[in-house]
Design a protein around this motif. Structure first.
Motif, short mmCIF file in Angstrom:
data_model
loop_
_atom_site.label_atom_id
_atom_site.label_comp_id
_atom_site.label_asym_id
_atom_site.label_seq_id
_atom_site.Cartn_x
_atom_site.Cartn_y
_atom_site.Cartn_z
N SER A 16 0.84 -1.19 0.00
CA SER A 16 0.00 0.00 0.00
C SER A 16 0.88 1.25 0.00
O SER A 16 2.10 1.18 0.12
N GLU A 17 0.20 2.41 -0.13
CA GLU A 17 0.89 3.69 -0.11
C GLU A 17 1.60 3.91 1.23
O GLU A 17 2.72 4.42 1.28
N ARG A 18 0.94 3.50 2.32
CA ARG A 18 1.54 3.67 3.65
C ARG A 18 2.77 2.79 3.81
O ARG A 18 3.77 3.20 4.42
N ASP A 19 2.72 1.56 3.27
CA ASP A 19 3.89 0.67 3.35
C ASP A 19 5.07 1.28 2.60
O ASP A 19 6.22 1.18 3.05
N GLN A 20 4.79 1.89 1.44
CA GLN A 20 5.85 2.53 0.66
C GLN A 20 6.44 3.72 1.43
O GLN A 20 7.66 3.91 1.45
N ARG A 21 5.58 4.48 2.07
CA ARG A 21 6.06 5.61 2.86
C ARG A 21 6.93 5.12 4.03
O ARG A 21 7.98 5.71 4.31
N ASP A 22 6.51 4.05 4.69
CA ASP A 22 7.29 3.51 5.81
C ASP A 22 8.65 3.02 5.32
O ASP A 22 9.67 3.23 6.00
N PHE A 23 8.67 2.38 4.16
CA PHE A 23 9.95 1.90 3.61
C PHE A 23 10.88 3.07 3.32
O PHE A 23 12.07 3.03 3.66
N ASN A 24 10.35 4.11 2.68
CA ASN A 24 11.17 5.28 2.36
C ASN A 24 11.70 5.96 3.62
O ASN A 24 12.87 6.36 3.68
N CYS A 25 10.84 6.08 4.63
CA CYS A 25 11.26 6.71 5.89
C CYS A 25 12.30 5.85 6.61
O CYS A 25 13.25 6.37 7.20
N ARG A 182 6.37 7.29 -4.99
CA ARG A 182 5.15 7.89 -4.46
C ARG A 182 5.16 9.38 -4.75
O ARG A 182 6.21 9.97 -5.05
N SER A 183 3.99 10.00 -4.69
CA SER A 183 3.88 11.44 -4.93
C SER A 183 4.48 12.20 -3.75
O SER A 183 4.50 11.72 -2.62
N ILE A 184 4.94 13.42 -4.03
CA ILE A 184 5.56 14.24 -2.99
C ILE A 184 4.48 14.91 -2.16
O ILE A 184 3.67 15.67 -2.70
N PRO A 185 4.44 14.67 -0.85
CA PRO A 185 3.42 15.31 0.00
C PRO A 185 3.61 16.82 0.05
O PRO A 185 4.73 17.34 -0.10
N PHE A 186 2.51 17.52 0.29
CA PHE A 186 2.54 18.98 0.34
C PHE A 186 3.44 19.47 1.47
O PHE A 186 4.18 20.45 1.31
N VAL A 187 3.40 18.78 2.61
CA VAL A 187 4.24 19.17 3.76
C VAL A 187 5.72 19.09 3.39
O VAL A 187 6.52 19.97 3.76
N ASP A 188 6.10 18.06 2.65
CA ASP A 188 7.50 17.91 2.24
C ASP A 188 7.92 19.03 1.29
O ASP A 188 9.05 19.54 1.38
N ILE A 189 7.01 19.42 0.40
CA ILE A 189 7.32 20.52 -0.53
C ILE A 189 7.56 21.82 0.24
O ILE A 189 8.52 22.56 -0.03
N VAL A 190 6.70 22.07 1.23
CA VAL A 190 6.85 23.28 2.05
C VAL A 190 8.19 23.26 2.80
O VAL A 190 8.91 24.27 2.85
#
Length: 293
Positions: A16-25, A182-190
């Motif tokens: 899932s998207e959350r699993d991908q985010r956890d892997f990246n983090c 994954r797409s870049i979150p808005f918070v990360d862009i800021v």
């Protein structure tokens, strides 16, 4: 190691998207935390070395302990501020993302824990590179540069600012790890915009100003020293004038040997390498995404 043991680094378990985010983090947080930690240490050594060289040139080495104490106090203040920012900012983020709960998966809990030291070292890193450049400009650069010692100090401050900017740019090279597949979150862009703005305004721009000041100062000092040498002196003062002329001639040679570019060839080569690595890191990220798609 903690991420590996909890399965956060197992790429084949991404569903899932959350699993991908956890892997990246799990991959990016330890890398950037270690980088910020080591960069802070290297940056502190650069500042101490720059101050030491300046004080040695001006026979004021006895003042080094005073500057060391001031910088230590600034580090203490930055540590408290960075810890406050890390706890408040990260807690709000985790709450908004519903990542604070005792019933979460072990890998998520571990990622929550290691995100706090990451944000602490991130803010401390940012405060230190900005503060060190401002400290050097405040205490070692005269408002009007009129002598050789001040010209050398100006060039050293510019070189330090460039070195600090390189640390910030290297952090931008590592950052794409968080956005793999994954797409870049808005918070990360800021956060990237804020980080780059701080880097430009407080680190890169002072180096550019110093470059301009060095060039203008060299022309003014050449004109002043040449006028001193060419000035007609009465015979009664010829002995003293000879000494003054020799001193002025030596100053001219030092000014001529001081490059208008506030960086050595070795440092310039490193800057170009870092700058070229930023688009390269994005290109590698896109190629990896296509490879695993």
């Amino acid at each position: 190691m903690a991420n590996y043991l909890t399965g956060a680094l197992d790429y084949y378990n991404i569903r899932s998207e959350r699993d991908q985010r956890d892997f990246n983090c799990a991959l990016g947080l330890p890398i950037l935390t270690a980088f910020c930690w080591m960069s802070i240490r290297a940056q502190q050594q650069n500042v101490a070395s720059t101050i030491m060289r300046y004080l040695l040139d001006n026979n004021r080495l006895c003042e080094f302990a005073e500057h060391r104490d001031r910088l230590s106090e600034k580090l203490r203040q930055h540590t408290i501020t960075a810890a406050t920012f890390a706890i408040s900012f990260n807690s709000v983020y985790l709450i908004s993302e519903e990542l604070l709960a005792i019933d979460l998966a072990p890998k998520t809990l571990v990622l929550d824990l290691i995100s706090y030291p990451f944000w602490f070292f991130f803010w401390l890193f940012l405060f230190q590179i900005v503060s060190s450049t401002r400290y050097m400009r405040t205490h070692f650069v005269q408002s009007v540069v009129l002598d050789v010692a001040a010209l050398k100090a100006l060039r050293r401050v510019a070189s330090l600012a460039i070195e600090n900017a390189m640390y910030g740019l290297i952090a931008l090279i590592i950052a794409p790890v968080f956005w793999f597949n994954r797409s870049i979150p808005f918070v990360d862009i800021v956060m990237v915009i804020v980080f780059f703005t701080f880097l430009t305004v407080y680190v890169i721009w002072p180096a550019i100003e110093a470059y301009r000041a060095i060039g203008n100062t060299k022309h003014a000092m050449f004109a002043s020293l040449s006028s001193m040498i060419n000035q007609k002196i009465p015979p009664a003062c010829s002995a003293g004038s000879d000494i003054n002329n020799v001193s002025a001639q030596q100053d001219i040679e030092v000014v001529a040997s001081t490059s208008s570019i506030p960086t050595s060839f070795k440092q310039l080569r490193r800057v170009l390498l870092v700058l070229s690595s930023i688009p390269l890191s994005w290109f590698i990220l896109m190629q990896l995404e296509q490879l695993v798609a």
